[in-house]
Scaffold this motif. Structure first.
Motif, PDB file in Angstrom:
ATOM      1  N   ILE A  21       0.836  -1.203   0.000  1.00 47.15           N
ATOM      2  CA  ILE A  21       0.000   0.000   0.000  1.00 47.15           C
ATOM      3  C   ILE A  21       0.875   1.259   0.000  1.00 47.15           C
ATOM      4  O   ILE A  21       0.588   2.216  -0.723  1.00 47.15           O
ATOM      5  N   ILE A  22       1.939   1.278   0.784  1.00 49.71           N
ATOM      6  CA  ILE A  22       2.835   2.436   0.815  1.00 49.71           C
ATOM      7  C   ILE A  22       3.508   2.623  -0.537  1.00 49.71           C
ATOM      8  O   ILE A  22       3.599   3.741  -1.051  1.00 49.71           O
ATOM      9  N   ASN A  23       3.973   1.552  -1.138  1.00 47.69           N
ATOM     10  CA  ASN A  23       4.672   1.631  -2.421  1.00 47.69           C
ATOM     11  C   ASN A  23       3.752   2.051  -3.563  1.00 47.69           C
ATOM     12  O   ASN A  23       4.213   2.612  -4.556  1.00 47.69           O
ATOM     13  N   ARG A  24       2.472   1.817  -3.428  1.00 44.85           N
ATOM     14  CA  ARG A  24       1.519   2.192  -4.480  1.00 44.85           C
ATOM     15  C   ARG A  24       1.535   3.700  -4.711  1.00 44.85           C
ATOM     16  O   ARG A  24       1.433   4.158  -5.842  1.00 44.85           O
ATOM     17  N   ASN A  25       1.662   4.479  -3.653  1.00 46.82           N
ATOM     18  CA  ASN A  25       1.639   5.936  -3.758  1.00 46.82           C
ATOM     19  C   ASN A  25       3.024   6.561  -3.635  1.00 46.82           C
ATOM     20  O   ASN A  25       3.132   7.774  -3.576  1.00 46.82           O
ATOM     21  N   SER A  26       4.044   5.764  -3.583  1.00 54.75           N
ATOM     22  CA  SER A  26       5.393   6.262  -3.359  1.00 54.75           C
ATOM     23  C   SER A  26       5.973   6.884  -4.620  1.00 54.75           C
ATOM     24  O   SER A  26       5.857   6.333  -5.711  1.00 54.75           O
ATOM     25  N   LYS A  27       6.617   8.036  -4.455  1.00 53.92           N
ATOM     26  CA  LYS A  27       7.307   8.676  -5.565  1.00 53.92           C
ATOM     27  C   LYS A  27       8.821   8.508  -5.415  1.00 53.92           C
ATOM     28  O   LYS A  27       9.581   8.949  -6.251  1.00 53.92           O
ATOM     29  N   GLY A  28       9.229   7.890  -4.349  1.00 55.55           N
ATOM     30  CA  GLY A  28      10.652   7.664  -4.098  1.00 55.55           C
ATOM     31  C   GLY A  28      10.979   6.182  -4.234  1.00 55.55           C
ATOM     32  O   GLY A  28      10.417   5.490  -5.070  1.00 55.55           O
ATOM     33  N   MET A  29      11.875   5.727  -3.403  1.00 55.74           N
ATOM     34  CA  MET A  29      12.263   4.321  -3.447  1.00 55.74           C
ATOM     35  C   MET A  29      11.219   3.471  -2.728  1.00 55.74           C
ATOM     36  O   MET A  29      10.416   3.986  -1.964  1.00 55.74           O
ATOM     37  N   MET A  30      11.263   2.183  -2.960  1.00 57.19           N
ATOM     38  CA  MET A  30      10.279   1.276  -2.376  1.00 57.19           C
ATOM     39  C   MET A  30      10.704   0.849  -0.977  1.00 57.19           C
ATOM     40  O   MET A  30      11.879   0.707  -0.687  1.00 57.19           O
ATOM     41  N   ILE A  31       9.710   0.656  -0.130  1.00 56.76           N
ATOM     42  CA  ILE A  31       9.962   0.089   1.197  1.00 56.76           C
ATOM     43  C   ILE A  31       9.750  -1.428   1.083  1.00 56.76           C
ATOM     44  O   ILE A  31       8.845  -1.877   0.383  1.00 56.76           O
ATOM     45  N   LEU A  32      10.607  -2.180   1.733  1.00 54.61           N
ATOM     46  CA  LEU A  32      10.534  -3.638   1.677  1.00 54.61           C
ATOM     47  C   LEU A  32       9.904  -4.180   2.955  1.00 54.61           C
ATOM     48  O   LEU A  32      10.071  -3.588   4.033  1.00 54.61           O
ATOM     49  N   PRO A  33       9.190  -5.292   2.874  1.00 52.61           N
ATOM     50  CA  PRO A  33       8.618  -5.892   4.085  1.00 52.61           C
ATOM     51  C   PRO A  33       9.713  -6.201   5.105  1.00 52.61           C
ATOM     52  O   PRO A  33      10.817  -6.618   4.746  1.00 52.61           O
ATOM     53  N   GLY A  34       9.419  -5.956   6.366  1.00 52.54           N
ATOM     54  CA  GLY A  34      10.368  -6.213   7.440  1.00 52.54           C
ATOM     55  C   GLY A  34      11.205  -5.003   7.821  1.00 52.54           C
ATOM     56  O   GLY A  34      11.830  -4.983   8.871  1.00 52.54           O
ATOM     57  N   GLU A  35      11.235  -3.973   6.966  1.00 53.61           N
ATOM     58  CA  GLU A  35      11.994  -2.770   7.290  1.00 53.61           C
ATOM     59  C   GLU A  35      11.178  -1.863   8.207  1.00 53.61           C
ATOM     60  O   GLU A  35       9.990  -2.079   8.426  1.00 53.61           O
ATOM     61  N   SER A  36      11.839  -0.830   8.718  1.00 54.81           N
ATOM     62  CA  SER A  36      11.171   0.164   9.545  1.00 54.81           C
ATOM     63  C   SER A  36      10.918   1.412   8.717  1.00 54.81           C
ATOM     64  O   SER A  36      11.657   1.716   7.785  1.00 54.81           O
ATOM     65  N   LEU A  37       9.872   2.139   9.068  1.00 53.02           N
ATOM     66  CA  LEU A  37       9.495   3.366   8.379  1.00 53.02           C
ATOM     67  C   LEU A  37       9.580   4.522   9.359  1.00 53.02           C
ATOM     68  O   LEU A  37       8.978   4.475  10.427  1.00 53.02           O
ATOM     69  N   PHE A  38      10.336   5.560   8.998  1.00 52.57           N
ATOM     70  CA  PHE A  38      10.472   6.762   9.819  1.00 52.57           C
ATOM     71  C   PHE A  38       9.633   7.857   9.180  1.00 52.57           C
ATOM     72  O   PHE A  38       9.743   8.109   7.974  1.00 52.57           O
ATOM     73  N   ILE A  39       8.771   8.522   9.964  1.00 51.13           N
ATOM     74  CA  ILE A  39       7.924   9.599   9.468  1.00 51.13           C
ATOM     75  C   ILE A  39       8.213  10.850  10.289  1.00 51.13           C
ATOM     76  O   ILE A  39       8.149  10.826  11.515  1.00 51.13           O
ATOM     77  N   LEU A  40       8.533  11.941   9.598  1.00 52.95           N
ATOM     78  CA  LEU A  40       8.790  13.238  10.223  1.00 52.95           C
ATOM     79  C   LEU A  40       7.823  14.245   9.632  1.00 52.95           C
ATOM     80  O   LEU A  40       7.688  14.336   8.413  1.00 52.95           O
ATOM     81  N   GLU A  41       7.121  14.997  10.482  1.00 51.83           N
ATOM     82  CA  GLU A  41       6.211  16.050  10.033  1.00 51.83           C
ATOM     83  C   GLU A  41       6.657  17.368  10.623  1.00 51.83           C
ATOM     84  O   GLU A  41       6.941  17.457  11.824  1.00 51.83           O
ATOM     85  N   THR A  42       6.733  18.396   9.772  1.00 52.99           N
ATOM     86  CA  THR A  42       7.137  19.728  10.213  1.00 52.99           C
ATOM     87  C   THR A  42       6.072  20.749   9.849  1.00 52.99           C
ATOM     88  O   THR A  42       5.269  20.534   8.941  1.00 52.99           O
ATOM     89  N   GLU A  43       6.102  21.861  10.559  1.00 50.94           N
ATOM     90  CA  GLU A  43       5.219  22.981  10.262  1.00 50.94           C
ATOM     91  C   GLU A  43       6.057  24.250  10.279  1.00 50.94           C
ATOM     92  O   GLU A  43       6.782  24.459  11.244  1.00 50.94           O
ATOM     93  N   PRO A  44       6.067  25.074   9.284  1.00 48.19           N
ATOM     94  CA  PRO A  44       5.418  24.947   7.984  1.00 48.19           C
ATOM     95  C   PRO A  44       6.116  23.914   7.105  1.00 48.19           C
ATOM     96  O   PRO A  44       7.241  23.489   7.387  1.00 48.19           O
ATOM     97  N   ALA A  45       5.438  23.554   6.033  1.00 50.10           N
ATOM     98  CA  ALA A  45       5.884  22.442   5.188  1.00 50.10           C
ATOM     99  C   ALA A  45       7.225  22.692   4.521  1.00 50.10           C
ATOM    100  O   ALA A  45       7.968  21.763   4.261  1.00 50.10           O
ATOM    101  N   GLY A  46       7.558  23.931   4.242  1.00 50.40           N
ATOM    102  CA  GLY A  46       8.802  24.239   3.548  1.00 50.40           C
ATOM    103  C   GLY A  46      10.054  23.875   4.313  1.00 50.40           C
ATOM    104  O   GLY A  46      11.151  23.853   3.751  1.00 50.40           O
ATOM    105  N   TYR A  47       9.920  23.558   5.589  1.00 46.52           N
ATOM    106  CA  TYR A  47      11.088  23.225   6.399  1.00 46.52           C
ATOM    107  C   TYR A  47      11.370  21.731   6.479  1.00 46.52           C
ATOM    108  O   TYR A  47      12.200  21.307   7.261  1.00 46.52           O
ATOM    109  N   VAL A  48      10.674  20.927   5.673  1.00 47.95           N
ATOM    110  CA  VAL A  48      11.027  19.502   5.633  1.00 47.95           C
ATOM    111  C   VAL A  48      12.466  19.416   5.151  1.00 47.95           C
ATOM    112  O   VAL A  48      12.834  20.055   4.173  1.00 47.95           O
ATOM    113  N   PRO A  49      13.299  18.661   5.849  1.00 47.53           N
ATOM    114  CA  PRO A  49      14.704  18.572   5.426  1.00 47.53           C
ATOM    115  C   PRO A  49      14.836  18.053   4.009  1.00 47.53           C
ATOM    116  O   PRO A  49      14.043  17.232   3.574  1.00 47.53           O
ATOM    117  N   PRO A  50      15.826  18.528   3.279  1.00 42.80           N
ATOM    118  CA  PRO A  50      16.018  18.023   1.918  1.00 42.80           C
ATOM    119  C   PRO A  50      16.355  16.543   1.908  1.00 42.80           C
ATOM    120  O   PRO A  50      16.764  15.978   2.919  1.00 42.80           O
TER     121      PRO A  50
END
Length: 104
Positions: A21-50
């Motif tokens: 499901i994550i890979n269906r909408n992914s525009k980057g690399m694919m996540i593989l089963p068994g790996e961990s997923l890190f999610i970071l949210e910032t406000e305002p959006a322009g400050y998401v790290p490159p």
């Protein structure tokens, strides 16, 4: 406006169906089963790290960019990899840069 980290979390051991499901909408690399997923949210959006690594631990870490959303109310950064890499060598050094920024 001073940037703020709204949330950060690590989802451990992604199941195969979740990865699909994550890979269906992914525009980057694919996540593989068994790996961990890190999610970071910032406000305002322009400050998401490159997406490119800046520090030596980040360059050496085996983490991949899954999704980057630098627009909207909140910016989101999703990275995947082994849990040990996500916890100790991944994107956490960037948080110090965000917290050091000043704003109105």
């Amino acid at each position: 406006m001073k940037p703020k980290i709204v949330s950060n979390q690590i989802i451990r051991s992604i199941e195969p169906y979740q990865a699909q499901i994550i890979n269906r909408n992914s525009k980057g690399m694919m996540i593989l089963p068994g790996e961990s997923l890190f999610i970071l949210e910032t406000e305002p959006a322009g400050y998401v790290p490159p997406s490119r690594p800046h520090t030596r631990p980040e360059k050496a870490a085996n983490v991949r960019l899954v999704q980057l959303q630098p627009f909207g109310a909140f910016g989101r950064l999703w990275m995947s990899g082994p849990e040990s890499e996500i916890r100790f060598g991944g994107p956490k050094p960037r948080w110090g840069v965000l917290n050091a920024l000043t704003g109105v």
